[in-house]
Write a protein that holds these residues in place. Structure first.
Motif, PDB file in Angstrom:
ATOM      1  N   ALA A  78      29.301 -20.324  30.207  1.00 37.37           N
ATOM      2  CA  ALA A  78      29.284 -20.175  28.836  1.00 37.37           C
ATOM      3  C   ALA A  78      28.513 -21.580  28.192  1.00 37.37           C
ATOM      4  CB  ALA A  78      30.502 -20.214  28.205  1.00 37.37           C
ATOM      5  N   GLN A  79      28.613 -22.660  28.899  1.00 37.06           N
ATOM      6  CA  GLN A  79      27.927 -23.908  28.339  1.00 37.06           C
ATOM      7  C   GLN A  79      26.414 -23.551  28.687  1.00 37.06           C
ATOM      8  OE1 GLN A  79      30.399 -25.738  26.770  1.00 37.06           O
ATOM      9  NE2 GLN A  79      31.631 -24.059  27.850  1.00 37.06           N
ATOM     10  N   GLN A  80      26.092 -23.032  29.728  1.00 38.09           N
ATOM     11  CA  GLN A  80      24.723 -22.804  30.048  1.00 38.09           C
ATOM     12  C   GLN A  80      24.151 -21.723  29.235  1.00 38.09           C
ATOM     13  OE1 GLN A  80      23.496 -23.356  34.028  1.00 38.09           O
ATOM     14  NE2 GLN A  80      21.444 -22.260  33.785  1.00 38.09           N
ATOM     15  N   HIS A  81      24.928 -20.725  28.962  1.00 38.61           N
ATOM     16  CA  HIS A  81      24.318 -19.764  28.193  1.00 38.61           C
ATOM     17  C   HIS A  81      24.157 -20.178  26.801  1.00 38.61           C
ATOM     18  CE1 HIS A  81      25.486 -16.652  25.001  1.00 38.61           C
ATOM     19  NE2 HIS A  81      24.534 -16.072  25.471  1.00 38.61           N
ATOM     20  N   GLN A  82      25.236 -20.681  26.189  1.00 37.41           N
ATOM     21  CA  GLN A  82      25.030 -21.330  24.594  1.00 37.41           C
ATOM     22  C   GLN A  82      23.791 -22.349  24.824  1.00 37.41           C
ATOM     23  OE1 GLN A  82      25.690 -19.733  22.398  1.00 37.41           O
ATOM     24  NE2 GLN A  82      27.664 -19.162  22.242  1.00 37.41           N
ATOM     25  N   SER A  83      23.673 -23.247  25.575  1.00 34.99           N
ATOM     26  CA  SER A  83      22.903 -24.489  25.437  1.00 34.99           C
ATOM     27  C   SER A  83      21.224 -24.015  25.835  1.00 34.99           C
ATOM     28  CB  SER A  83      23.272 -25.416  26.399  1.00 34.99           C
ATOM     29  OG  SER A  83      24.546 -25.973  25.952  1.00 34.99           O
ATOM     30  N   CYS A  84      21.111 -23.250  27.004  1.00 39.75           N
ATOM     31  CA  CYS A  84      20.053 -22.894  27.299  1.00 39.75           C
ATOM     32  C   CYS A  84      19.573 -21.267  27.314  1.00 39.75           C
ATOM     33  CB  CYS A  84      19.681 -23.239  28.908  1.00 39.75           C
ATOM     34  SG  CYS A  84      20.048 -24.872  29.173  1.00 39.75           S
ATOM     35  N   THR A  85      20.190 -20.558  27.536  1.00 37.58           N
ATOM     36  CA  THR A  85      19.687 -18.892  27.649  1.00 37.58           C
ATOM     37  C   THR A  85      19.659 -18.745  26.179  1.00 37.58           C
ATOM     38  OG1 THR A  85      20.883 -18.516  29.563  1.00 37.58           O
ATOM     39  CG2 THR A  85      20.246 -16.733  28.255  1.00 37.58           C
ATOM     40  N   HIS A  86      20.556 -19.208  25.313  1.00 39.57           N
ATOM     41  CA  HIS A  86      20.714 -18.738  23.865  1.00 39.57           C
ATOM     42  C   HIS A  86      19.817 -19.485  22.935  1.00 39.57           C
ATOM     43  CE1 HIS A  86      23.060 -18.094  19.913  1.00 39.57           C
ATOM     44  NE2 HIS A  86      21.839 -17.212  19.787  1.00 39.57           N
TER      45      HIS A  86
ATOM     46  N   ALA B 119      20.900 -12.227  24.665  1.00 43.12           N
ATOM     47  CA  ALA B 119      21.579 -13.563  24.807  1.00 43.12           C
ATOM     48  C   ALA B 119      22.576 -13.629  23.749  1.00 43.12           C
ATOM     49  CB  ALA B 119      20.800 -14.664  24.940  1.00 43.12           C
ATOM     50  N   ASN B 120      22.430 -12.965  22.391  1.00 44.45           N
ATOM     51  CA  ASN B 120      23.119 -12.943  21.116  1.00 44.45           C
ATOM     52  C   ASN B 120      24.256 -12.080  21.014  1.00 44.45           C
ATOM     53  OD1 ASN B 120      23.241 -14.743  18.630  1.00 44.45           O
ATOM     54  ND2 ASN B 120      23.014 -12.724  17.887  1.00 44.45           N
TER      55      ASN B 120
ATOM     56  N   ILE C 295      36.514 -19.400  17.045  1.00 42.61           N
ATOM     57  CA  ILE C 295      35.525 -18.740  17.899  1.00 42.61           C
ATOM     58  C   ILE C 295      35.422 -17.290  17.594  1.00 42.61           C
ATOM     59  CG2 ILE C 295      35.439 -18.178  20.202  1.00 42.61           C
ATOM     60  CD1 ILE C 295      36.945 -20.841  21.021  1.00 42.61           C
ATOM     61  N   MET C 296      36.511 -16.985  17.235  1.00 50.16           N
ATOM     62  CA  MET C 296      36.233 -15.077  16.810  1.00 50.16           C
ATOM     63  C   MET C 296      35.288 -15.082  15.668  1.00 50.16           C
ATOM     64  SD  MET C 296      40.458 -14.079  17.194  1.00 50.16           S
ATOM     65  CE  MET C 296      40.081 -12.662  16.300  1.00 50.16           C
ATOM     66  N   VAL C 297      35.600 -15.946  14.582  1.00 48.86           N
ATOM     67  CA  VAL C 297      34.774 -15.637  13.341  1.00 48.86           C
ATOM     68  C   VAL C 297      33.272 -16.084  13.865  1.00 48.86           C
ATOM     69  CG1 VAL C 297      34.187 -16.557  11.017  1.00 48.86           C
ATOM     70  CG2 VAL C 297      36.487 -15.907  11.840  1.00 48.86           C
ATOM     71  N   ILE C 298      32.993 -16.888  14.272  1.00 50.71           N
ATOM     72  CA  ILE C 298      31.600 -17.611  14.328  1.00 50.71           C
ATOM     73  C   ILE C 298      30.963 -16.657  15.541  1.00 50.71           C
ATOM     74  CG2 ILE C 298      30.050 -19.188  15.376  1.00 50.71           C
ATOM     75  CD1 ILE C 298      31.368 -19.878  12.699  1.00 50.71           C
ATOM     76  N   THR C 299      31.669 -16.297  16.630  1.00 53.45           N
ATOM     77  CA  THR C 299      30.746 -15.360  17.361  1.00 53.45           C
ATOM     78  C   THR C 299      30.883 -13.963  17.020  1.00 53.45           C
ATOM     79  OG1 THR C 299      32.907 -14.697  18.811  1.00 53.45           O
ATOM     80  CG2 THR C 299      31.540 -16.687  19.562  1.00 53.45           C
ATOM     81  N   LYS C 300      31.760 -13.367  16.070  1.00 50.40           N
ATOM     82  CA  LYS C 300      31.422 -11.958  15.393  1.00 50.40           C
ATOM     83  C   LYS C 300      30.466 -12.325  14.515  1.00 50.40           C
ATOM     84  CE  LYS C 300      33.292  -8.041  14.585  1.00 50.40           C
ATOM     85  NZ  LYS C 300      33.614  -7.053  15.391  1.00 50.40           N
ATOM     86  N   LEU C 301      30.041 -13.347  13.689  1.00 52.90           N
ATOM     87  CA  LEU C 301      29.027 -13.371  12.716  1.00 52.90           C
ATOM     88  C   LEU C 301      27.863 -13.605  13.399  1.00 52.90           C
ATOM     89  CD1 LEU C 301      28.766 -13.730   9.669  1.00 52.90           C
ATOM     90  CD2 LEU C 301      28.819 -16.292  10.174  1.00 52.90           C
ATOM     91  N   LEU C 302      27.831 -14.102  14.501  1.00 55.34           N
ATOM     92  CA  LEU C 302      26.449 -14.353  15.326  1.00 55.34           C
ATOM     93  C   LEU C 302      26.177 -13.085  15.989  1.00 55.34           C
ATOM     94  CD1 LEU C 302      26.888 -17.943  16.997  1.00 55.34           C
ATOM     95  CD2 LEU C 302      25.503 -17.122  14.817  1.00 55.34           C
ATOM     96  N   SER C 303      27.201 -12.334  15.972  1.00 57.20           N
ATOM     97  CA  SER C 303      26.896 -10.712  16.679  1.00 57.20           C
ATOM     98  C   SER C 303      26.303  -9.859  15.906  1.00 57.20           C
ATOM     99  CB  SER C 303      28.114 -10.400  17.551  1.00 57.20           C
ATOM    100  OG  SER C 303      28.738 -11.195  18.349  1.00 57.20           O
ATOM    101  N   TYR C 304      26.232 -10.074  14.631  1.00 57.20           N
ATOM    102  CA  TYR C 304      25.621  -9.137  13.775  1.00 57.20           C
ATOM    103  C   TYR C 304      24.096  -9.111  13.741  1.00 57.20           C
ATOM    104  CZ  TYR C 304      30.122  -8.514  11.282  1.00 57.20           C
ATOM    105  OH  TYR C 304      31.342  -8.249  11.104  1.00 57.20           O
TER     106      TYR C 304
END
Length: 701
Positions: free
Chosen positions: A382-390, A582-583, A630-639
């Protein structure tokens, strides 16, 4: 471009607007005036939707045909109506001399009357009501006072093809843009970003308002979870937090299963890490005796030679710091493709080097020991995903490309028009994200093991490895991991969908580029494009973007159309499918925190002697309030923020070749969407994140 004396208007007299003086009449006046007019020609003026785009100035237009006949200047004004406001389309009849035969170009001019006289013009359409024909003049520029603009149909040309006055205007516009779009490295040794957010890059009011309103709505829906730092009492207690709030991520049903753990590598939020294992690294402490029970009767050597083993090595994380109370692993995970073509985990080593206290965890270990090892692996990935892939490889790398494009490619350049739809809101969301999420004490510090400092370190490391010609070219990055062949890895929906999407984008790009650069000398002589490439590849410490792997020659620049196709396809695909993959699965992955934990507390396991209880596993998870965040931010970013790929919010290309290329791509994407929808209708685990109907044009969330 030439300064001329003020034209004498026909039609309405010049106006001196006062704020709101026409509001009561609504849109009735201009519509009625247009209906009553018997003039053959009508101009439809589209004012841009951006801050201060509307104008109170007096604007004049003249039409010109190929023979050089020019209509008298027409003032664009309706009495008792506030013309040319932000985001509007205003229409005006234009009296034309009988000799005017068609419309070859138009002349446009404004003065500096009124309090708000600046004007951003998107487009002018000229309608011939007799012949039922339209001419289109894209502009996409700020119109400066006391300057005559000569606009041509489609407004698409290479700089060397322009006449002297238009060429001079292009150069002046780019010089002005270079003052506005300047680079800075907000992360030490990090990507090139914009020094100050240009007003042209800000969200439209409606988009920004919806974003903030949705965040408030999500916080209200999750109010029942609470805002305390209390721990969860049980997994059942945790599951209740999703009732009547944001919905249950699908992973809640099977997050702890080995099959799901394997599927996450193929269709999760970070599906670009899995690679074919051709030999066991010396640093991975496995042997034949350890793995044989999980290889369906094969020896380790047989599994390798038959291409049944796959690996993910997160060595990039080694030595990166973590926030207080947490520990960051740098795992190596080994997977076996079984007879059902299911990718199953067979070994997880949580740190890079073999040592007595760096155990290899196996599916035969006590169940909760194995679950905890998988949780720590996913936490690391998850750290590599958020920092690099995303963030690093889409948002931040592409921000530098956007800046460079504005600095060197005129809005009239065909390749600016090709790229522009895919840059919408990118700089704005980056500025907002860094301000709200990736700042000291912000969401990353609270919800990610690496925190802000560790994330910046991973971004620094990652961009030193990212190359446009490998990681930015979808077929190349998949082939480089040895997983392009369906006979090697039959089920890999990310590969199948991303490859098909990339191919459609590539055909679209090639259609445009083949037409623009029909002769080699046209490419060599395009100084805007060559300057663009030079700054794109110039090291960041020398004032450039520092992008690695851009095709071409450092001295000669781009030398072939194939180099252009690769470069522009990579950029468009990164801003669309690269970011989408990635998002948009973030809530499904991160939303149920044990499934893909952004943060775990305590030390990673170093023993198999004692099996952790359910309460022990829960003690690693974030508190109620952090889970809610975490729920709110990832839900918001998933829109999804912008329209589907190819359905452009702003149309930039109106020329016949570009228009046909875009329509052909849209047809291909509709067909691909139907195929993916049909597959997902019968799939046990649908993968919809790269359905073209869902993939947006740009990075806007």
């Amino acid at each position: 471009m030439a300064d001329v004396s003020p034209p004498q208007p026909t039609g309405a007299a010049p106006r001196a607007r006062a704020a709101g003086r026409h509001a009561a009449m609504g849109n009735l006046i201009p519509k009625l005036a247009l209906q009553l007019s018997r003039d053959r020609y009508v101009v439809h003026v589209h004012t841009g939707d951006r801050k201060s785009a509307g104008t109170d100035a007096n604007v004049y237009v003249q039409l010109r045909d190929e023979a050089g006949h020019v209509t008298p200047a027409r003032l664009l004004d309706h009495w008792f109506f506030n013309d040319l406001e932000r985001g509007t389309v205003c229409s005006y009849p234009v009296p034309a001399e009988p000799a005017l035969q068609g419309v070859d170009s138009l002349l446009l001019r404004r003065d500096n009357a009124g309090l708000g006289n600046a004007w951003f013009l998107d487009l002018v359409e000229v309608e011939d009501r007799t012949l039922k024909r339209r001419w289109v003049f894209p502009v996409h520029r700020w119109i400066h006072a006391d300057t005559e603009y000569r606009l041509r149909q489609f407004d698409i040309s290479l700089p060397q093809d322009d006449e002297t006055d238009i060429r001079d205007r292009r150069r002046a516009e780019l010089e002005a843009k270079r003052d506005v779009y300047q680079y800075v490295q907000r992360i030490s040794e990090g990507p090139a970003q914009v020094k100050e957010l240009p007003e042209d890059e800000m969200f439209s009011f409606s988009y920004k308002f919806d974003f903030l309103r949705e965040k408030a709505r999500l916080l209200l829906k999750t109010k029942s979870i609470g805002s305390s730092n209390d721990s969860w009492s049980s997994f059942a207690d945790l599951a209740k937090g999703y009732e009547n709030s944001l919905g249950e991520p699908n992973a809640m049903q099977y997050w702890s299963s080995d099959r799901w753990f394997g599927l996450q590598r193929l269709q999760g939020v970070n599906p670009v890490m899995i690679q074919l294992c051709t030999s066991i690294p010396d640093k991975l402490g496995v042997d034949d005796a350890m793995l044989r029970p999980f290889l369906e009767g094969l020896s380790l050597e047989q599994a390798l030679t038959s291409k049944k083993l796959f690996i993910v090595d997160l060595e990039l994380l080694d030595g990166v710091g973590a926030v207080e109370g947490t520990e960051l692993c740098s795992p190596i995970a080994l997977f076996y493709l079984n007879k059902k073509d299911e990718l199953m985990p067979v070994a997880i080593q949580l740190f890079q080097e073999k040592s007595p206290d760096n155990l290899v965890f196996l599916p035969s270990d006590p169940p909760n020991v194995w679950v905890l090892a998988k949780m720590y692996y996913n936490n690391a990935e998850a750290q590599q995903h958020q920092s690099c892939t995303h963030l690093g490889f889409t948002h931040l790398l592409m921000e530098g490309v956007v800046i460079c494009t504005h600095r060197h490619l005129s809005p009239s350049h065909p390749l600016f028009r090709l790229l522009a739809p895919h840059f919408l809101y990118l700089i704005a969301i980056n500025s907002r994200g860094l301000e709200k999420l990736i700042s000291p004490g912000g969401w990353v510090d609270k919800g990610m093991t690496v925190g802000v400092n560790g994330m910046f370190e991973l971004i620094r490391r990652g961009i030193k490895r990212w190359r446009l010609d490998t990681m930015g070219v979808v077929p190349a990055q998949i082939a480089g991991r040895g997983v392009a062949d369906h006979s090697v890895l039959p089920y890999y929906p990310y590969r199948d969908d991303a490859t098909a999407l990339y191919a459609a984008i590539e055909r679209y790009v090639r259609s445009v580029i083949d037409d623009v650069y029909s002769e080699p000398e046209r490419l060599a002589g395009d100084w805007e494009l060559q300057h663009w490439r030079k700054e794109l590849t110039l090291p960041r410490d020398q004032g450039g973007v520092g992008l690695l792997g851009v095709p071409g020659d450092d001295e000669k620049g781009f030398t072939s159309k194939d180099e252009l196709v690769t470069t522009f396809t990579s950029i468009i695909s990164t801003c669309s499918l690269g970011h989408a993959s990635a998002n948009f699965a973030q809530y499904e992955e991160y939303g149920f925190v044990p499934n893909y934990p952004g943060i775990l507390y305590g030390r990673a396991p170093r023993s198999k002697d004692t099996e952790p209880s359910e309460r022990d596993l829960l003690s690693y998870l974030p508190s109620r309030v952090t889970t809610r965040d975490i729920m709110v931010i990832t839900k918001l970013l998933s829109y999804r923020g912008t329209q589907s790929l190819g359905d452009f919010e702003v149309r930039y290309m109106y020329d016949p070749v570009g228009s046909r290329a875009a329509e052909t791509m849209r047809a291909e994407l509709r067909k691909l969407s139907d195929q993916i929808s049909a597959r997902n209708a019968t799939a046990e685990f649908p993968y919809s994140w790269l359905d073209p109907a869902f993939v947006p044009n740009s990075i806007s969330v």
